[in-house]
Design an enzyme around this catalytic site. Structure first.
Site, PDB file in Angstrom:
ATOM      1  N   THR A 191       0.858  -1.262   0.060  1.00 51.54           N
ATOM      2  CA  THR A 191      -0.178   0.089  -0.085  1.00 51.54           C
ATOM      3  C   THR A 191       0.930   1.326   0.033  1.00 51.54           C
ATOM      4  OG1 THR A 191      -0.038   0.295   2.529  1.00 51.54           O
ATOM      5  CG2 THR A 191      -1.778  -1.263   1.190  1.00 51.54           C
ATOM      6  N   SER A 241       6.642   8.737   9.426  1.00 52.49           N
ATOM      7  CA  SER A 241       5.474   8.161   8.497  1.00 52.49           C
ATOM      8  C   SER A 241       5.760   8.076   7.196  1.00 52.49           C
ATOM      9  CB  SER A 241       4.465   8.905   8.788  1.00 52.49           C
ATOM     10  OG  SER A 241       3.834   9.791   7.875  1.00 52.49           O
ATOM     11  N   LYS A 242       4.696   7.330   6.407  1.00 53.19           N
ATOM     12  CA  LYS A 242       4.973   6.840   5.050  1.00 53.19           C
ATOM     13  C   LYS A 242       4.889   8.293   4.290  1.00 53.19           C
ATOM     14  CE  LYS A 242       3.053   2.581   4.199  1.00 53.19           C
ATOM     15  NZ  LYS A 242       2.014   1.689   3.217  1.00 53.19           N
ATOM     16  N   ARG A 243       4.207   9.360   4.925  1.00 54.94           N
ATOM     17  CA  ARG A 243       4.042  10.269   4.154  1.00 54.94           C
ATOM     18  C   ARG A 243       5.217  11.456   4.306  1.00 54.94           C
ATOM     19  NH1 ARG A 243      -0.467   8.659   5.634  1.00 54.94           N
ATOM     20  NH2 ARG A 243      -0.093   9.261   8.019  1.00 54.94           N
ATOM     21  N   ASP A 244       6.037  11.093   5.374  1.00 54.08           N
ATOM     22  CA  ASP A 244       7.254  12.195   5.436  1.00 54.08           C
ATOM     23  C   ASP A 244       8.042  12.127   4.021  1.00 54.08           C
ATOM     24  OD1 ASP A 244       6.922  13.121   7.949  1.00 54.08           O
ATOM     25  OD2 ASP A 244       7.316  11.318   8.691  1.00 54.08           O
TER      26      ASP A 244
END
Ligand code: GLU
Ligand code: ZN
Length: 495
Positions: free
Chosen positions: A18, A263-266
């Protein structure tokens, strides 16, 4: 130390496809891989793609691409196969359905008919009364009449695991002994009402079926470990796997800015961006290794061969590890500096190609230029991508050559243009076109005759021929660029 044969080590890396694969995942993959390689074990790569709403094929492809780029080769898994396949969980639903019904038959799991609203109401009630919310065991012992009544209402049950009442203790390979009182671990859902199996079921089932001996994973999963150990026991009872519970080791959390979990979004999480920016896989891996492990107290830089030789899980530090991009770059730069010149030259080619500076077919002349130019920038590079900025002027087609507008504004003012004009004059008379002749001619005209300070003399010339204020050493650059292109650019820069 041990009597009987020691089971061969089998570890797994089992991401969910994902989003973009991130740094924390790569660290988990690396530690599993190094552990397996160190002990001559098997590194299994499994794809946990049972979350149909969030999995994407693109993410799956990217995961494989990143693993291949990093060189973390797997012994069993997608595209490789193996004795315990398939290795994509989406292809194993029949297996999970079979295990689920056997758990039900053995009464290690049961049907729970509570609706989400009922569960929420009872949790709310528990909170009001100062009890810990969480499943209360309502459906543990339903009578046949109750079941019939629920079915009559058309309710579809979830499958819940019946947690034992005992205390669960295990020896974490990183953290030492850890105990959980199962009384505080509520019965949890294994299979949704629509028949879809959850991570809670499929992950331990596959660990058992794939004979996984050691589970090394992030600390965030620590709270699921007692549930998984209890499930293991039930799986052993129904004959799934060998009955051996794997050893667990929980790797320290990787934190980012402000000591929050990365986090994945960093942005610094995104693994593909490291590749695209020209990090060396061996440089990035070396840095990732430092997120929880050290080869020696005073040593930061090492190769993967050295890591594999020295890796041991009991030297993993349980404390959170901070991801520091500056340090990551410094480690990478050390690996870039360690590359032999011809290898460096070869490895920057794809970056120059991606930037449109080289064609798919690199000519012998371009290759020679690269090999001659690489030593000029070697020490100053942080990533392979730096070659685009630093060497672009040597490869850009003349028609596309542009001067950085900022640098031009700063250095190619009226005075700067006069300097470039003088440099053109000096160089156009030059017979031999080599570094030292170029240097002698420019110094004579700009420093001796015009009495300019070196900075004022060479800055404008540099901008005119390389397009940038920062470039490899100037005289060498001019030699490599060649007489024709150098003079053409100086003439252009003369206004
Ligand atoms: N698929 C899980 C994850 O991505 C793996 C967890 C585990 O290692 O057990 O976090
Ligand atoms: Zn229930």
């Amino acid at each position: 130390m041990t009597d009987g044969p020691v089971a061969a080590v089998r570890v797994r890396f089992c991401p969910s496809p994902t989003g973009n694969p991130h740094v924390g995942l790569a660290r988990a993959a690396l530690f599993n891989w190094a552990f397996a390689r160190n002990l001559g074990g098997t590194f299994v790569f499994r794809i946990e793609d049972t979350d149909e709403a969030r999995n994407t094929e693109e993410s799956y492809r990217t995961l494989l691409e990143v693993m291949r780029w990093l060189g973390l080769d797997w012994d069993e898994g997608p595209e490789v196969g193996g004795e315990y396949g398939p290795y994509r969980q989406s292809q194993r639903y029949d297996i999970y359905a079979g295990v689920a019904s056997r758990l039900l038959d053995a009464k290690r799991a049961y049907h729970c008919y509570c609706s989400p609203t009922e569960l929420a109401e009872r949790n709310e009630q528990a909170r009001k009364e100062g009890r810990t919310p969480g499943y209360d065991g309502h459906c543990r012992q339903l009578t046949d009449e109750q079941v019939a009544a629920y079915q009559g209402e058309g309710r579809e049950p979830v499958l819940r695991f019946r947690m034992p009442d005992s205390t669960i203790t295990f020896d974490d390979l990183v953290r030492g002994e850890i105990s959980f009182d199962s009384a505080h671990v509520p019965d949890y859902v294994l299979v949704r009402a629509n028949g879809h199996p959850l991570y809670t079921l499929v992950n331990p089932v596959d660990d058992a079926l794939m004979r996984i001996t050691h589970v090394l994973r992030g600390e965030d999963l620590l709270s699921s470990t007692p549930r998984q150990i209890a499930l293991y026991d039930a799986l052993a009872e129904i004959g799934v796997g060998t009955g051996e519970v794997p050893a667990f080791g929980h790797l320290p959390t990787v934190t980012g800015q402000g000591n929050k979990k990365l986090s994945k979004r960093d942005p610094e999480s995104n693994l593909l961006s490291y590749r695209d920016n020209g990090f060396l896989p061996e440089g990035l891996l070396n840095y990732l290794a430092l997120l929880g492990w050290a080869i020696a107290e005073d040593r930061d830089i090492f190769t993967m061969d050295e890591m594999v030789q020295k890796f041991s899980i009991d030297r993993v530090n349980p404390n959170a590890a901070r991801f520091d991009l500056k340090k990551c770059e410094a480690v990478n730069a050390a690996h870039v500096r360690a590359l032999p010149i011809d290898e460096l030259a070869a490895r920057v080619v794809p970056y120059l190609q991606a930037a449109g500076l080289l064609e798919a077919r690199v000519t012998d002349e371009q290759r020679a230029t690269l090999i001659a130019a690489a030593p000029l920038i070697h020490e100053r590079m942080t990533t392979l991508g730096d070659a685009v900025h630093m060497l672009g002027f040597l490869f850009v087609p003349e028609a596309d050559f542009v001067i950085d507008p900022d640098d031009s504004a700063k250095l190619l003012d009226a005075d700067g243009i006069a300097v470039v004009r003088a440099a053109y004059g000096a160089l156009s008379e030059l017979q031999a076109w080599d570094t030292s002749s170029i240097e002698v001619a420019l110094r004579a005209r700009l420093i001796d005759e015009l009495a300019l300070k070196p900075r004022h003399a060479f800055g404008p010339v540099r901008v005119a021929v390389t397009g940038h204020r920062i470039s490899p050493p100037l005289f060498e650059s001019l030699e490599l660029l060649g007489r024709g292109r150098s003079l053409a650019r100086l003439r252009l820069g003369s206004g």
